[in-house]
Scaffold this motif. Structure first.
Motif, PDB file in Angstrom:
ATOM      1  N   VAL A 556       0.858  -1.185   0.000  1.00 35.56           N
ATOM      2  CA  VAL A 556       0.000   0.000   0.000  1.00 35.56           C
ATOM      3  C   VAL A 556       0.893   1.234   0.000  1.00 35.56           C
ATOM      4  CG1 VAL A 556      -0.203   0.020   2.540  1.00 35.56           C
ATOM      5  CG2 VAL A 556      -2.020   1.068   1.141  1.00 35.56           C
ATOM      6  N   LYS A 557       0.394   2.292  -0.631  1.00 37.38           N
ATOM      7  CA  LYS A 557       1.171   3.529  -0.696  1.00 37.38           C
ATOM      8  C   LYS A 557       0.844   4.409   0.505  1.00 37.38           C
ATOM      9  CE  LYS A 557       1.812   3.578  -5.662  1.00 37.38           C
ATOM     10  NZ  LYS A 557       1.448   4.138  -6.959  1.00 37.38           N
ATOM     11  N   VAL A 558       1.892   4.852   1.206  1.00 43.33           N
ATOM     12  CA  VAL A 558       1.693   5.692   2.390  1.00 43.33           C
ATOM     13  C   VAL A 558       2.657   6.883   2.336  1.00 43.33           C
ATOM     14  CG1 VAL A 558       0.966   3.743   3.841  1.00 43.33           C
ATOM     15  CG2 VAL A 558       3.388   4.382   3.753  1.00 43.33           C
ATOM     16  N   GLY A 559       2.429   7.824   3.203  1.00 38.49           N
ATOM     17  CA  GLY A 559       3.310   8.999   3.287  1.00 38.49           C
ATOM     18  C   GLY A 559       2.560  10.243   2.880  1.00 38.49           C
ATOM     19  N   THR A 560       3.007  10.875   1.796  1.00 35.81           N
ATOM     20  CA  THR A 560       2.311  12.061   1.296  1.00 35.81           C
ATOM     21  C   THR A 560       2.073  11.899  -0.198  1.00 35.81           C
ATOM     22  OG1 THR A 560       4.427  13.156   0.920  1.00 35.81           O
ATOM     23  CG2 THR A 560       3.324  13.625   3.002  1.00 35.81           C
ATOM     24  N   ALA A 561       1.023  12.599  -0.693  1.00 38.89           N
ATOM     25  CA  ALA A 561       0.586  12.396  -2.077  1.00 38.89           C
ATOM     26  C   ALA A 561       1.681  12.732  -3.090  1.00 38.89           C
ATOM     27  CB  ALA A 561      -0.660  13.232  -2.344  1.00 38.89           C
ATOM     28  N   ASP A 562       2.554  13.658  -2.755  1.00 37.84           N
ATOM     29  CA  ASP A 562       3.618  13.966  -3.728  1.00 37.84           C
ATOM     30  C   ASP A 562       4.861  13.098  -3.505  1.00 37.84           C
ATOM     31  OD1 ASP A 562       4.292  15.091  -1.366  1.00 37.84           O
ATOM     32  OD2 ASP A 562       4.601  17.137  -2.143  1.00 37.84           O
ATOM     33  N   HIS A 563       4.809  12.230  -2.513  1.00 35.43           N
ATOM     34  CA  HIS A 563       5.942  11.324  -2.302  1.00 35.43           C
ATOM     35  C   HIS A 563       5.465  10.036  -1.626  1.00 35.43           C
ATOM     36  CE1 HIS A 563      10.130  10.224  -2.026  1.00 35.43           C
ATOM     37  NE2 HIS A 563       9.985   9.944  -0.743  1.00 35.43           N
ATOM     38  N   TRP A 564       4.703   9.250  -2.388  1.00 47.27           N
ATOM     39  CA  TRP A 564       4.228   7.985  -1.817  1.00 47.27           C
ATOM     40  C   TRP A 564       5.388   7.018  -1.633  1.00 47.27           C
ATOM     41  CZ3 TRP A 564      -0.098   8.593   0.341  1.00 47.27           C
ATOM     42  CH2 TRP A 564      -1.224   9.151  -0.270  1.00 47.27           C
ATOM     43  N   GLU A 565       5.293   6.260  -0.562  1.00 47.54           N
ATOM     44  CA  GLU A 565       6.236   5.173  -0.351  1.00 47.54           C
ATOM     45  C   GLU A 565       5.431   3.889  -0.291  1.00 47.54           C
ATOM     46  OE1 GLU A 565       9.531   4.735   2.791  1.00 47.54           O
ATOM     47  OE2 GLU A 565       8.753   6.777   3.034  1.00 47.54           O
ATOM     48  N   ILE A 566       5.909   2.836  -0.945  1.00 46.38           N
ATOM     49  CA  ILE A 566       5.162   1.567  -0.880  1.00 46.38           C
ATOM     50  C   ILE A 566       5.692   0.737   0.281  1.00 46.38           C
ATOM     51  CG2 ILE A 566       4.631  -0.596  -2.082  1.00 46.38           C
ATOM     52  CD1 ILE A 566       4.669   0.882  -4.675  1.00 46.38           C
ATOM     53  N   VAL A 567       4.793   0.373   1.180  1.00 50.72           N
ATOM     54  CA  VAL A 567       5.159  -0.559   2.256  1.00 50.72           C
ATOM     55  C   VAL A 567       4.411  -1.866   2.019  1.00 50.72           C
ATOM     56  CG1 VAL A 567       5.761   1.165   3.981  1.00 50.72           C
ATOM     57  CG2 VAL A 567       3.367   0.449   3.749  1.00 50.72           C
ATOM     58  N   HIS A 568       4.858  -2.915   2.667  1.00 52.18           N
ATOM     59  CA  HIS A 568       4.280  -4.249   2.457  1.00 52.18           C
ATOM     60  C   HIS A 568       3.757  -4.811   3.775  1.00 52.18           C
ATOM     61  CE1 HIS A 568       6.703  -3.689  -1.171  1.00 52.18           C
ATOM     62  NE2 HIS A 568       5.873  -4.541  -1.733  1.00 52.18           N
ATOM     63  N   PRO A 569       2.689  -4.246   4.290  1.00 48.35           N
ATOM     64  CA  PRO A 569       2.183  -4.733   5.576  1.00 48.35           C
ATOM     65  C   PRO A 569       1.626  -6.158   5.466  1.00 48.35           C
ATOM     66  CG  PRO A 569       1.149  -2.642   4.933  1.00 48.35           C
ATOM     67  CD  PRO A 569       1.845  -3.178   3.739  1.00 48.35           C
ATOM     68  N   THR A 570       1.730  -6.859   6.573  1.00 52.53           N
ATOM     69  CA  THR A 570       1.081  -8.163   6.735  1.00 52.53           C
ATOM     70  C   THR A 570       0.183  -8.014   7.963  1.00 52.53           C
ATOM     71  OG1 THR A 570       2.775  -8.994   8.229  1.00 52.53           O
ATOM     72  CG2 THR A 570       3.162  -9.291   5.851  1.00 52.53           C
ATOM     73  N   THR A 571      -0.216  -9.120   8.559  1.00 50.59           N
ATOM     74  CA  THR A 571      -1.028  -9.017   9.775  1.00 50.59           C
ATOM     75  C   THR A 571      -0.141  -8.965  11.034  1.00 50.59           C
ATOM     76  OG1 THR A 571      -1.308 -11.413   9.704  1.00 50.59           O
ATOM     77  CG2 THR A 571      -3.079 -10.086   8.800  1.00 50.59           C
TER      78      THR A 571
END
Ligand code: ZN
Length: 599
Positions: A556-571
């Motif tokens: 999922v993309k997180v952070g700020t709209a002009d600099h999204w970072e993709i993280v890979h969360p699990t449970t």
């Protein structure tokens, strides 16, 4: 589909919250009331828990027991009736044969509101047997069933017709029977199933729309979703001066010399039973053609009431652009030999194959309303765009069981967003998609019980489309996404499939394990929630998914709209460094349909 109403969700929610002992006032419950009276009342499992020693009570409990193992995913759905069990199950007398062809040859008497005639049903035996199951509502009479000149015996039970043969039918051989019937089809369901109306000028107007009630409410057929024939003829005799518009190609009309004219239509493809349609009225015709990518021409024919001709000529100009958009993403129109038609009808609309019925008042939006409330829907005619999208998803690709109808509705709602993207770009498509979110209820899973004539909730439309958009973000490569979409459709076109087929294909073609994602959206009520835990000092955030699927994992993309970072969360909790503080830390919820909980 068939058409959802602009419903009062709040009242539905209240009744749901009032307790599981009530039958939900959902789509499912409303539709089950359209089934004929049955000895088994529709009631939730919890209402039958107490011991009841009467024969009826014992039968009810046996039914509940039987259902316990087939319906673990949606415990609050209403129990199916005996009718639903017979309609919904792909039982041995359906499974022992494969449909090849129908010729529905009937006469419709508008005065008496009467249908009579026959369906010639050709089928191939898949194993030796002496009995097959067909369907015809008990309100219609069976006049006779013939194999050649031999009269066949049959048993009727709650809408099912079990036809018995005096000698064994052999595996691999094809047989043809003539099923004669007559009667007045009882109006039932949202669109009436088959209605005998007058148009505003007082002319006869008779139409069918029976997706929810089943085609067997007006003609005898193998009334299920899994098996389709390979072609069909539809012959309809109507009083002189009226016309019947059905599916397929118009082969001609014949004056029968007794005050009736027969209209003959030929369907060159398999067709869902519920797509087979009659439209009898004082129609006028206009038409056009468009070029197909394959080099052929697609005939586009429009049938409307004379008083609406001018409005239709303006509004139906949208049809070409619609076909062009869907061809762009998925490939050529699926039913070229039959042509594309829009046929005016007295209800909002229905995806009748190659003869889409239209009743959207010749206005943009849905019945003149911008019903996603974000200013996009008013740019196009919702019924032309939605119902015609079903030619690709619903008619060409069909679910095998109504339980998995999101394959029709989720995909076609997603097609609406593709139409918006094709015409006006991605930003407007995301805006349109955002307008779908308030329509999602998230109270019950999308996929319903199999084999019990179950109808999924309306979440299949909006949540289905939002899930597919989420999938695009998971793929995170638009060039690849467009190629996958095209290939997915091309792979399954003209097939009847289930959710498992969809999931397996996407797993294989993305190389990802998307099963927990599909399961979470389709087989559980809640959507995944991203838990974000911020420390007292900025610099670090912990994250994980809260989901019903134990192995749920989705980037999922997180952070700020002009600099999204993709993280890979699990449970399981993980953490990341971030310079963004809690208040400014965003999740791209327009790209992923998820909840977010910041702490
Ligand atoms: Zn639909």
């Amino acid at each position: 589909m068939r058409f959802f109403g602009l419903r009062n969700y709040a009242s539905r929610l209240l009744v749901v919250l009032a307790g599981a002992a009530l039958v939900l006032p959902s789509v499912c419950a409303q539709q089950s009331t359209t089934a004929p009276a049955s000895p088994t009342p529709v009631a939730p499992a919890t209402a039958t828990a107490q011991t009841d020693t009467t024969p009826e009570g014992a039968a009810k409990q046996a039914l509940v027991k039987k259902l316990e193992h087939v319906r673990p995913i949606d415990a609050v759905a209403p129990l199916p009736s005996q009718y639903d069990l017979l309609r919904g199950a792909y039982g041995p007398f359906r499974a022992n044969n494969h449909l090849v062809y129908y010729h529905l040859d009937i006469r419709v008497d508008p005065e008496k509101q009467w249908v009579s005639g026959k369906n010639t049903i050709r089928f191939k035996m898949l194993k030796d047997g002496t009995r097959i199951q067909l369907d015809l509502r008990d309100t219609l009479a069976i006049d006779k069933i013939l194999l050649g000149d031999k009269t066949l015996k049959y048993e009727r039970e709650n809408g099912a017709v079990f036809v018995d043969f005096p000698e064994t039918l052999h595996e691999g051989r094809t047989y043809s029977i003539d099923f004669y019937y007559s009667g007045h089809p009882e109006e039932t369901g949202r669109f009436g199933g088959m209605t005998f109306k007058k148009d505003p000028s007082g002319h006869v107007w008779i139409n069918t729309a029976c997706e929810e009630t089943g085609a067997s409410m007006w003609w005898p057929d193998k009334d299920q979703w899994r098996d389709e024939g390979e072609s069909m003829d539809i012959s309809v005799a109507v009083p002189n001066g009226l016309m019947d518009v059905s599916n397929g190609k118009l082969m001609g009309h014949t004056d029968l010399g007794d005050g009736y004219t027969r209209w003959d239509w030929h369907v060159s493809y398999g067709i869902n039973n519920y797509d087979v349609s009659l439209n009898i009225g004082n129609y006028v015709h206009f038409g056009e053609e468009m070029d197909e990518p394959s080099g052929g021409k697609l005939a586009m024919d429009y049938y409307v009431l004379p008083e609406d001709l001018d409005k239709a000529k303006v509004q139906f100009a949208q049809a070409k652009g619609m076909i062009e958009a869907y061809q762009h993403y998925f490939g050529e129109y699926p039913f070229i030999k039959d042509g594309y038609k829009l046929v005016e009808a007295p209800y909002s609309g229905m995806e009748h194959q190659s003869a889409v019925t239209y009743g959207n008042q010749f206005k943009n939006g849905y019945l003149g309303v911008d019903w996603t409330h974000v200013g996009i829907n008013s740019r196009f005619d919702f019924i032309i765009i939605h119902e015609s999208g079903h030619e690709w998803f619903g008619n060409s690709i069909t679910a095998q069981d109504s339980s998995d109808m999101w394959i029709h509705e989720g995909w076609t709602t997603y097609l609406e967003t593709l139409y918006v993207e094709y015409r006006w770009g991605h930003d407007d498509a995301l805006k349109y998609m955002g307008g779908l979110k308030p329509k999602v209820i998230n109270l019950r899973p999308i996929v319903a019980e199999r084999g019990v004539n179950a109808q999924p909730t309306e979440d299949q439309y909006f949540k289905g489309a939002l899930m597919i958009n989420t999938l695009r973000s998971v793929v995170n490569d638009d060039a690849k996404w467009w190629a996958l979409l095209h290939e997915f459709y091309q792979h399954f076109k003209y097939q009847n499939i289930m959710t498992e087929d969809v999931v397996a294909w996407w797993n294989q073609h993305t190389g990802l394990n998307l099963t927990p994602i599909f399961n979470q959206y389709l087989r559980h009520a809640p959507i995944p929630r991203l838990e974000l835990l911020f420390g007292e000092k900025p610099g670090m955030v912990m994250y994980k998914w809260d989901a019903d699927e134990d192995d749920f994992a989705m980037p999922v993309k997180v952070g700020t709209a002009d600099h999204w970072e993709i993280v890979h969360p699990t449970t399981k909790w993980q953490w990341m460094q971030t310079a963004v503080g809690k208040d400014d830390f965003k999740v791209a919820t327009d790209l992923y349909y998820v909840d977010v909980n910041k702490q």
